[in-house]
Write an enzyme that holds these catalytic residues in place. Structure first.
Site, mmCIF file in Angstrom:
data_model
loop_
_atom_site.group_PDB
_atom_site.id
_atom_site.type_symbol
_atom_site.label_atom_id
_atom_site.label_comp_id
_atom_site.label_asym_id
_atom_site.label_seq_id
_atom_site.Cartn_x
_atom_site.Cartn_y
_atom_site.Cartn_z
ATOM 1 N N SER A 156 0.837 -1.184 0.000
ATOM 2 C CA SER A 156 0.000 0.000 0.000
ATOM 3 C C SER A 156 0.888 1.257 0.000
ATOM 4 O O SER A 156 1.772 1.389 -0.842
ATOM 5 C CB SER A 156 -0.965 -0.059 1.186
ATOM 6 O OG SER A 156 -2.019 0.861 1.038
ATOM 7 N N ASP A 253 -9.498 -3.824 -6.063
ATOM 8 C CA ASP A 253 -8.807 -2.844 -5.221
ATOM 9 C C ASP A 253 -8.954 -1.453 -5.834
ATOM 10 O O ASP A 253 -8.676 -1.277 -7.024
ATOM 11 C CB ASP A 253 -7.329 -3.230 -5.134
ATOM 12 C CG ASP A 253 -6.492 -2.288 -4.282
ATOM 13 O OD1 ASP A 253 -7.036 -1.328 -3.705
ATOM 14 O OD2 ASP A 253 -5.269 -2.518 -4.203
ATOM 15 N N HIS A 283 -7.561 -5.375 -1.581
ATOM 16 C CA HIS A 283 -6.430 -4.671 -0.992
ATOM 17 C C HIS A 283 -6.077 -5.274 0.370
ATOM 18 O O HIS A 283 -6.940 -5.699 1.121
ATOM 19 C CB HIS A 283 -6.806 -3.192 -0.813
ATOM 20 C CG HIS A 283 -5.653 -2.297 -0.469
ATOM 21 N ND1 HIS A 283 -4.778 -1.831 -1.418
ATOM 22 C CD2 HIS A 283 -5.244 -1.796 0.716
ATOM 23 C CE1 HIS A 283 -3.874 -1.064 -0.833
ATOM 24 N NE2 HIS A 283 -4.134 -1.038 0.464
#
Length: 311
Positions: A156, A253, A283
């Protein structure tokens, strides 16, 4: 799209846990709730492998503070993987990522070094970038044994910091740069008013456009700074000469498209790229290895990419 059944079950549980929760009354409660939501993902992680040893150390940051580091060492581990955790720059910690990183250490046979960089809004841009760069220099100079190599990775926002750090090391001509980078569903574009289709298609799956905007406001409050290649790597003028890259994106995502846009930029620059899109996946699924079986496949893919001699 068809979302993986185990991922769908996780999404339902995340949604159910937030129902009926009172809205935050002020900025402090908003931040506390965001941090609690990120920390709560730990419940989806598998128990860590007992064979992996944990060590703690630290390195000085340029502001006079200490940057905590946590090492995960599997038996007979060789080579280092420096890891920068996700959490939108405002959340996440050494603790939230410990179990999956211990599993990754076992799977890769590497010493995984997790970095406890400072969080926003208490420390804002470029504090996170500085801590990650300082930690990378320390690890490369102190923890990488003679004859061994090191790689840098992150998930991320940590993926953003990983590739930004690799580019900074390239630019300064660092003597022992990472030989590989691992970017898992990374943020790569913090600009306002982004129009990537995946932001709309996957709204509410772990994150929303509003939550992404909130994170950017806390960590990079000056909108002009978001045009910097450090804050938005997809805007970097020159990506040539960066380490070979494993890029994972997830079909379901919101960050899918900006991650893949960055992958296209790397490929255009001649960087050796292994890109895998995980169909039906969401995600942060590395942290969900206790509930989503395909997290094991992700770790296997990372291990294969990092295997000595792999290209």
């Amino acid at each position: 799209m068809r979302i993986d059944a185990e991922a769908e079950a996780v999404l339902r549980e995340v949604e159910a846990s937030s129902k009926g929760r009172p809205a935050p009354r002020n900025a402090a409660e908003t931040l506390a709730q965001a941090r609690s939501d990120t920390a709560s993902l730990k419940r989806f992680s598998a128990a860590p492998p007992s064979s992996v040893r944990t060590e703690s150390t630290e390195t000085p940051g340029r502001g006079g503070h200490s940057i905590p580091l946590r090492l995960y060492r599997a038996p007979n581990a060789r080579h280092v993987l420096l890891w920068l955790h996700g959490g939108g720059a405002i959340a996440g910690s050494l603790d939230t990522h410990e179990a999956p990183l211990m599993a990754l250490a076992e799977r890769t046979g590497r010493v995984v070094v997790s970095v406890g960089y400072r969080l926003a809004p208490e420390a804002r841009y470029p504090a996170q970038h500085e801590d990650c760069l300082d930690a990378a220099r320390f690890v490369a100079g102190t923890l990488v044994a003679s004859g061994e190599t090191w790689a840098i990775g992150g998930d991320s926002i940590g993926g953003l910091y990983a590739t930004a750090t690799a580019r900074r090391l390239r630019d300064e001509g660092f003597a022992t740069p990472p030989e590989a980078q691992v970017l898992l569903y990374p943020n790569t574009d913090l600009r306002d008013h982004k129009t990537y289709p995946s932001l709309t298609e996957n709204e509410g799956r772990i994150m929303t456009r509003r939550s992404l905007g909130y994170e950017a406001d806390q960590s990079v409050p000056r909108h002009a700074d978001r045009l910097s290649p450090d804050a938005s790597p997809v805007l970097a003028a020159d990506l040539a000469g960066l380490p070979r890259c494993f890029l994972a994106t997830c079909e379901a995502d919101p960050l899918r498209d900006e991650g893949e846009a960055y992958g296209a930029r790397l490929r255009e620059a001649g960087v050796a790229l292994e890109h895998r899109r995980y169909d039906g996946m969401i995600h942060a699924f590395l942290q969900m290895n206790g509930r989503i079986a395909r997290a094991d496949a992700l770790m296997d893919d990372i291990a294969a990419f990092l295997r000595p001699g792999a290209t």
